[in-house]
Design a protein around this motif. Structure first.
Motif, PDB file in Angstrom:
ATOM      1  N   PHE A 210       0.871  -1.179   0.000  1.00 47.07           N
ATOM      2  CA  PHE A 210       0.000   0.000   0.000  1.00 47.07           C
ATOM      3  C   PHE A 210       0.906   1.227   0.000  1.00 47.07           C
ATOM      4  O   PHE A 210       1.509   1.568   1.020  1.00 47.07           O
ATOM      5  N   LEU A 211       1.025   1.868  -1.167  1.00 50.17           N
ATOM      6  CA  LEU A 211       2.044   2.888  -1.375  1.00 50.17           C
ATOM      7  C   LEU A 211       1.446   4.268  -1.623  1.00 50.17           C
ATOM      8  O   LEU A 211       0.337   4.398  -2.130  1.00 50.17           O
ATOM      9  N   GLY A 212       2.242   5.263  -1.310  1.00 48.13           N
ATOM     10  CA  GLY A 212       1.865   6.639  -1.585  1.00 48.13           C
ATOM     11  C   GLY A 212       2.828   7.566  -0.882  1.00 48.13           C
ATOM     12  O   GLY A 212       3.486   7.167   0.092  1.00 48.13           O
ATOM     13  N   PRO A 213       2.933   8.800  -1.334  1.00 46.63           N
ATOM     14  CA  PRO A 213       3.810   9.760  -0.666  1.00 46.63           C
ATOM     15  C   PRO A 213       3.289  10.100   0.726  1.00 46.63           C
ATOM     16  O   PRO A 213       2.150   9.757   1.078  1.00 46.63           O
ATOM     17  N   ASN A 214       4.102  10.754   1.525  1.00 42.48           N
ATOM     18  CA  ASN A 214       3.660  11.185   2.843  1.00 42.48           C
ATOM     19  C   ASN A 214       2.415  12.068   2.700  1.00 42.48           C
ATOM     20  O   ASN A 214       2.355  12.942   1.829  1.00 42.48           O
TER      21      ASN A 214
ATOM     22  N   SER B 178       1.721  -1.009   4.384  1.00 47.69           N
ATOM     23  CA  SER B 178       1.828   0.378   3.950  1.00 47.69           C
ATOM     24  C   SER B 178       3.277   0.831   4.049  1.00 47.69           C
ATOM     25  O   SER B 178       3.967   0.538   5.028  1.00 47.69           O
ATOM     26  N   SER B 179       3.734   1.534   3.021  1.00 45.33           N
ATOM     27  CA  SER B 179       5.121   1.993   3.032  1.00 45.33           C
ATOM     28  C   SER B 179       5.309   3.114   2.020  1.00 45.33           C
ATOM     29  O   SER B 179       4.510   3.292   1.109  1.00 45.33           O
ATOM     30  N   HIS B 180       6.385   3.883   2.218  1.00 42.55           N
ATOM     31  CA  HIS B 180       6.797   4.831   1.188  1.00 42.55           C
ATOM     32  C   HIS B 180       8.164   4.447   0.615  1.00 42.55           C
ATOM     33  O   HIS B 180       8.725   5.167  -0.197  1.00 42.55           O
ATOM     34  N   LEU B 181       8.677   3.267   1.019  1.00 46.79           N
ATOM     35  CA  LEU B 181       9.967   2.789   0.528  1.00 46.79           C
ATOM     36  C   LEU B 181       9.751   1.908  -0.688  1.00 46.79           C
ATOM     37  O   LEU B 181       9.532   0.698  -0.580  1.00 46.79           O
ATOM     38  N   LEU B 182       9.813   2.484  -1.852  1.00 44.20           N
ATOM     39  CA  LEU B 182       9.454   1.780  -3.078  1.00 44.20           C
ATOM     40  C   LEU B 182      10.341   0.568  -3.334  1.00 44.20           C
ATOM     41  O   LEU B 182       9.857  -0.514  -3.651  1.00 44.20           O
TER      42      LEU B 182
ATOM     43  N   ARG C 268       2.422  -5.351 -14.281  1.00 41.43           N
ATOM     44  CA  ARG C 268       1.478  -4.632 -15.134  1.00 41.43           C
ATOM     45  C   ARG C 268       1.726  -3.126 -15.121  1.00 41.43           C
ATOM     46  O   ARG C 268       1.455  -2.434 -16.091  1.00 41.43           O
ATOM     47  N   LEU C 269       2.259  -2.653 -14.002  1.00 41.70           N
ATOM     48  CA  LEU C 269       2.528  -1.219 -13.882  1.00 41.70           C
ATOM     49  C   LEU C 269       3.730  -0.792 -14.718  1.00 41.70           C
ATOM     50  O   LEU C 269       3.837   0.356 -15.126  1.00 41.70           O
ATOM     51  N   THR C 270       4.638  -1.717 -14.993  1.00 32.05           N
ATOM     52  CA  THR C 270       5.886  -1.367 -15.675  1.00 32.05           C
ATOM     53  C   THR C 270       6.011  -2.032 -17.045  1.00 32.05           C
ATOM     54  O   THR C 270       7.116  -2.225 -17.547  1.00 32.05           O
ATOM     55  N   THR C 271       4.887  -2.353 -17.686  1.00 30.87           N
ATOM     56  CA  THR C 271       4.940  -3.069 -18.963  1.00 30.87           C
ATOM     57  C   THR C 271       5.498  -2.237 -20.105  1.00 30.87           C
ATOM     58  O   THR C 271       5.964  -2.779 -21.101  1.00 30.87           O
ATOM     59  N   ASP C 272       5.481  -0.902 -19.973  1.00 26.65           N
ATOM     60  CA  ASP C 272       5.973  -0.074 -21.072  1.00 26.65           C
ATOM     61  C   ASP C 272       7.466   0.204 -20.973  1.00 26.65           C
ATOM     62  O   ASP C 272       7.998   1.054 -21.686  1.00 26.65           O
TER      63      ASP C 272
ATOM     64  N   PHE D 119       9.872   1.069 -11.981  1.00 28.22           N
ATOM     65  CA  PHE D 119       8.778   1.206 -11.030  1.00 28.22           C
ATOM     66  C   PHE D 119       8.773   2.600 -10.414  1.00 28.22           C
ATOM     67  O   PHE D 119       7.716   3.216 -10.224  1.00 28.22           O
ATOM     68  N   GLU D 120       9.948   3.124 -10.116  1.00 25.51           N
ATOM     69  CA  GLU D 120      10.031   4.459  -9.523  1.00 25.51           C
ATOM     70  C   GLU D 120       9.457   5.515 -10.457  1.00 25.51           C
ATOM     71  O   GLU D 120       8.689   6.391 -10.021  1.00 25.51           O
ATOM     72  N   ASP D 121       9.781   5.437 -11.738  1.00 24.60           N
ATOM     73  CA  ASP D 121       9.264   6.409 -12.698  1.00 24.60           C
ATOM     74  C   ASP D 121       7.748   6.297 -12.841  1.00 24.60           C
ATOM     75  O   ASP D 121       7.035   7.300 -12.896  1.00 24.60           O
ATOM     76  N   ALA D 122       7.266   5.047 -12.893  1.00 24.60           N
ATOM     77  CA  ALA D 122       5.821   4.839 -13.019  1.00 24.60           C
ATOM     78  C   ALA D 122       5.096   5.373 -11.789  1.00 24.60           C
ATOM     79  O   ALA D 122       4.042   6.024 -11.907  1.00 24.60           O
ATOM     80  N   PHE D 123       5.656   5.136 -10.622  1.00 27.40           N
ATOM     81  CA  PHE D 123       5.057   5.622  -9.380  1.00 27.40           C
ATOM     82  C   PHE D 123       4.996   7.155  -9.370  1.00 27.40           C
ATOM     83  O   PHE D 123       3.953   7.743  -9.075  1.00 27.40           O
ATOM     84  N   LEU D 124       6.107   7.779  -9.694  1.00 25.14           N
ATOM     85  CA  LEU D 124       6.156   9.241  -9.657  1.00 25.14           C
ATOM     86  C   LEU D 124       5.205   9.858 -10.673  1.00 25.14           C
ATOM     87  O   LEU D 124       4.606  10.909 -10.423  1.00 25.14           O
ATOM     88  N   THR D 125       5.054   9.219 -11.826  1.00 26.66           N
ATOM     89  CA  THR D 125       4.097   9.710 -12.820  1.00 26.66           C
ATOM     90  C   THR D 125       2.679   9.641 -12.276  1.00 26.66           C
ATOM     91  O   THR D 125       1.892  10.590 -12.416  1.00 26.66           O
ATOM     92  N   LEU D 126       2.345   8.540 -11.636  1.00 25.53           N
ATOM     93  CA  LEU D 126       0.997   8.363 -11.099  1.00 25.53           C
ATOM     94  C   LEU D 126       0.673   9.369 -10.002  1.00 25.53           C
ATOM     95  O   LEU D 126      -0.415   9.948  -9.973  1.00 25.53           O
ATOM     96  N   VAL D 127       1.605   9.574  -9.085  1.00 26.99           N
ATOM     97  CA  VAL D 127       1.284  10.418  -7.933  1.00 26.99           C
ATOM     98  C   VAL D 127       1.420  11.905  -8.243  1.00 26.99           C
ATOM     99  O   VAL D 127       0.933  12.739  -7.478  1.00 26.99           O
ATOM    100  N   SER D 128       2.044  12.243  -9.365  1.00 23.85           N
ATOM    101  CA  SER D 128       2.234  13.661  -9.679  1.00 23.85           C
ATOM    102  C   SER D 128       1.115  14.242 -10.523  1.00 23.85           C
ATOM    103  O   SER D 128       0.942  15.461 -10.567  1.00 23.85           O
TER     104      SER D 128
END
Length: 245
Positions: free
Chosen positions: A34-38, A185-189, A215-219, A223-232
């Motif tokens: 369960f991920l997300g920024p602070n 839950s964590s913020h440590l990707l 599935r999140l990184t199929t392109d 993972f870090e880039d995909a995460f940052l794109t989603l949350v931004s």
């Protein structure tokens, strides 16, 4: 098999949405990260799931029931939201013994969980003398007392050294392998990607993604880039929610 279902969960504080119409599932036999920024709403979501906060709207159930309606909560759910809620003058073994007694659990579980979290040799020491990592292990021991079907952990690697992080990772994988439902839950990707089967991402109180890591990184994105794109990008949650419902 016990699972978790969150549907349309919402929590407001005045005019501020801490959690806004969040829906996701946590299946048995897997570790769900369960991920997300602070400030994303992760802890508020977990508090509502555990009956510590009343939702403004929506539902969060465990095995089809709200936490408050479970017949034997400690046998069904083990949770760690913080590792600092123990009187510093109390010995580790005494703390667990009191928890077991209050929950109607056999005292033999105290020795068993102390060995699981590798605190057997420190069980006689006062908690005030424990390091942060040892207090975290003690909190996990308390969560495991009832041999629960569901384990819910909020930032469980706080204070753990590298050996402790590996121990926790192996424990989570072992529990999932035994059919337990594990939500972390964590913020440590980078750490979560080493043990999670599924990922739920929220930001700004809204769901941004639910599904497998692959599935999140199929392109080809990391993972870090995909995460940052989603949350931004606030618009991303709608597309991802539909795609991975």
């Amino acid at each position: 098999m016990t699972d978790i279902e969150v549907r349309g969960l919402t929590k407001t504080f005045g005019s501020v949405y801490a959690v806004n119409d969040v829906s996701f599932a946590v299946p048995a036999g897997q570790v769900t990260g369960f991920l997300g920024p602070n400030g994303a709403g992760k802890t508020t979501t977990l508090r509502m799931l555990l009956g510590l906060e009343r939702p403004t709207g929506g539902t969060a159930v465990i095995n089809g029931q709200a936490y408050r309606d479970l017949a034997s909560p400690r046998r069904m759910v083990g949770a760690v939201l913080e590792a600092s809620g123990v009187h510093p003058g109390r010995r580790g073994r005494t703390h667990l013994s009191l928890l077991a007694r209050a929950a109607g659990l056999p005292q033999q579980r105290v020795k068993e969980v102390l060995e699981v979290v590798q605190l057997g040799a420190a069980a006689h020491r006062r908690v005030g003398d424990y390091s942060l990592g040892m207090r975290q292990r003690l909190a996990v021991a308390g969560a495991l007392l009832g041999d629960p079907e569901v384990l819910i952990l909020d930032e469980p690697t706080n204070g753990l050294d590298p050996a402790g992080v590996r121990w926790l990772r192996d424990l989570l994988r072992e529990l999932a392998g035994r059919g337990r439902t594990v939500l972390v839950s964590s913020h440590l990707l980078s750490e979560v990607t080493q043990y999670a089967d599924r990922i739920v991402i929220i930001a700004g109180g809204r769901l941004r993604y639910e599904g497998s890591l692959d599935r999140l990184t199929t392109d080809g994105q990391s993972f870090e880039d995909a995460f940052l794109t989603l949350v931004s990008d606030p618009a991303n949650h709608l597309e991802q929610k539909e795609a991975h419902r």
